[in-house]
Design an enzyme around this catalytic site. Structure first.
Site, PDB file in Angstrom:
ATOM      1  N   LYS A 114      -8.055   4.431  -7.946  1.00  0.00           N
ATOM      2  CA  LYS A 114      -7.083   4.116  -8.709  1.00  0.00           C
ATOM      3  C   LYS A 114      -7.734   3.946 -10.118  1.00  0.00           C
ATOM      4  O   LYS A 114      -8.708   3.416 -10.307  1.00  0.00           O
ATOM      5  CB  LYS A 114      -6.705   2.589  -8.155  1.00  0.00           C
ATOM      6  N   ASP A 253       7.257   3.176  -1.058  1.00  0.00           N
ATOM      7  CA  ASP A 253       5.869   3.985  -1.065  1.00  0.00           C
ATOM      8  C   ASP A 253       4.608   3.232  -1.139  1.00  0.00           C
ATOM      9  O   ASP A 253       3.417   3.547  -1.278  1.00  0.00           O
ATOM     10  CB  ASP A 253       5.988   4.748  -2.460  1.00  0.00           C
ATOM     11  N   ASN A 254       4.972   1.771  -1.141  1.00  0.00           N
ATOM     12  CA  ASN A 254       3.631   1.053  -0.822  1.00  0.00           C
ATOM     13  C   ASN A 254       3.516   0.229   0.381  1.00  0.00           C
ATOM     14  O   ASN A 254       2.750  -0.692   0.560  1.00  0.00           O
ATOM     15  CB  ASN A 254       3.844  -0.155  -2.049  1.00  0.00           C
TER      16      ASN A 254
END
Length: 452
Positions: A114, A253-254
């Site tokens: 990330k 999407d999480n």
């Protein structure tokens, strides 16, 4: 390189999915790489704890490939519903899958990043992560792991020497790159993308990959996959509630198809049992409020079922979805009793006990962390009044699952409310003083040991 041949087991299984699932990308080059956090406890599970700090920074700051794993990082492609609005223009925009490995139990694990730079899916973003955002993710994952929530683990945090501009915090602000260890980064949105493109062949490949590599089943049955995801996500929803945790952005999407929580942005822990409590300042409708998280997760799993209609009939998929509620009830009872340090007695009695706990917490407004600390494996203290009579009577019938014999119980409850998060960040921002941060990580781990 000091990799243990017994513990270090590199993999590259994801490459079998093929090019439609990802884009090979190059990591950003940072002006500086200062190691701020390395999780040797987790690194030992994948044979990487013997790396020197210089070697650690080379792999997780400069993102040099790990031997035998992926030769180049892969930015995964996916779609997703974001606050229930479908978005086909997303994917890994500031992170990528950096490596794959087997852990000590043989599970396939991803090292994902990330803040590692721009990808084809960055849109207008800079592909970076603020240092404060990295610190917050470390704190979230450490706390959730201690509270028995299935979660990614923060593996490494390195400051990058960049100054970033952000609209939602004072700028310029310091940059970082985070590496997390997860049981895959395959999301519900990965399936949604294939359904959107009507790519039946790729969908079959993905179903088989997830069942074989992530669930250890020799199958390519989409109904079986949905059944497993329903089971895992019902457990995740229950443990969020028992932990008093609010993820904040439960978009499709999480949601990882292994039921492992990940990707922490505006998260918060609720101070009291308030179903309307929200974490994200932009969640104006309270879609992902504390009390609505089971509903939100189920809604996302319904999108997976809809995507799997490309391969399966409706009836068995609906039957699998219908199991979510029946699985959630025993899961929330088990999760709450785990946090209370009690051994479950039976479905009906356990459910009644949990309902009594929820009623008392809402009626009295006592802090969630305070109550679970006081009630763990012992009678409620005398200060708990008549509003707690039903809970006191219910808990008297349970045997403790472990004693309060750890030093943690001699102090005060370990919590992670927003004011403390800010207090941990303040000395880092003001004078680069990390002592409060490291002290808190130690305290969280001590709590985890006391409750495990």
């Amino acid at each position: 390189m000091p990799f243990s041949p017994q513990a270090y087991r590199p993999e590259r299984s994801i490459t079998a999915l093929g090019e439609p699932f990802y884009d090979a990308v190059a990591p950003a080059r940072f002006p500086q790489t200062r190691l701020r956090f390395r999780n040797d406890r987790v690194a030992a599970q994948v044979g990487l704890d013997a790396l020197t700090d210089d070697e650690w920074v080379a792999h997780f700051g400069r993102l040099e490939p790990l031997p035998g794993s992926l030769e180049q990082p892969l930015a995964l492609r996916y779609h997703g519903h974001q606050f229930r609005v479908y978005n086909p223009d997303i994917g890994d925009g500031r992170g990528f899958t950096f490596a794959q490995l087997r852990d000590a139990s043989g599970r396939l694990m991803d090292l994902g990043t990330k803040g590692s730079g721009q990808t084809p899916w960055s849109r207008f973003g800079d592909g970076r992560l603020t240092l404060k955002g990295g610190v917050r993710e470390v704190l979230a994952t450490e706390m959730l792991e201690a509270l028995n929530v299935p979660t990614s683990r923060s593996f490494s945090l390195i400051e990058t020497g960049e100054e970033l501009e952000r609209n939602d915090e004072p700028s310029p602000t310091r940059g970082s790159v985070l590496v997390r260890l997860s049981h895959s980064h395959i999301r519900i949105g990965t399936f949604q993308r294939l359904a959107y493109h009507r790519d039946e062949e790729a969908m079959r490949r993905l179903v088989g990959y997830v069942l074989r590599e992530l669930y250890g089943e020799d199958s390519d049955d989409p109904v079986r996959l949905l059944d497993l995801v329903v089971t895992r996500t019902a457990t995740l929803a229950a443990r969020y509630m028992a932990a008093g945790f609010v993820h904040g952005v439960l978009n499709s999407d999480n949601i990882n198809v292994t039921g492992e929580s990940f990707d922490y942005g505006p998260w918060r822990f609720a101070p009291v049992w308030d179903p309307a409590f929200v974490a994200a300042y932009f969640d104006h409708a309270g879609l992902y409020a504390f009390g609505r998280q089971p509903e939100a997760i189920l809604w996302d799993v319904m999108q997976l079922a809809g995507s799997l209609r490309l391969l399966a009939e409706s009836e068995p998929l609906i039957a699998a979805l219908d199991r979510f509620a029946e699985l959630y009830q025993p899961a929330i009872a088990e999760a709450v009793l785990w946090r209370l340090g009690r051994t479950p007695r039976g479905a009906g009695e356990d459910r009644a006990t949990v309902q009594a706990v929820e009623r008392a917490l809402r009626a009295t407004g006592i802090g969630i962390d305070r109550f679970f600390f006081d009630a763990f494996a012992q009678d409620l203290p005398a200060g708990y009044g008549e509003d707690w009579a039903e809970v006191r009577a219910a808990l008297a019938g349970y045997a403790p699952r472990r004693a309060r014999d750890h030093g943690y119980w001699q102090g005060e409850p370990c919590a992670m409310l927003i004011d403390e998060v800010e207090a941990i960040w303040a000395p880092i921002a003001a004078s680069d003083d990390w002592r409060t941060f490291h002290t808190k990580v130690d305290a969280i781990r001590a709590m985890g040991e006391a409750m495990a």
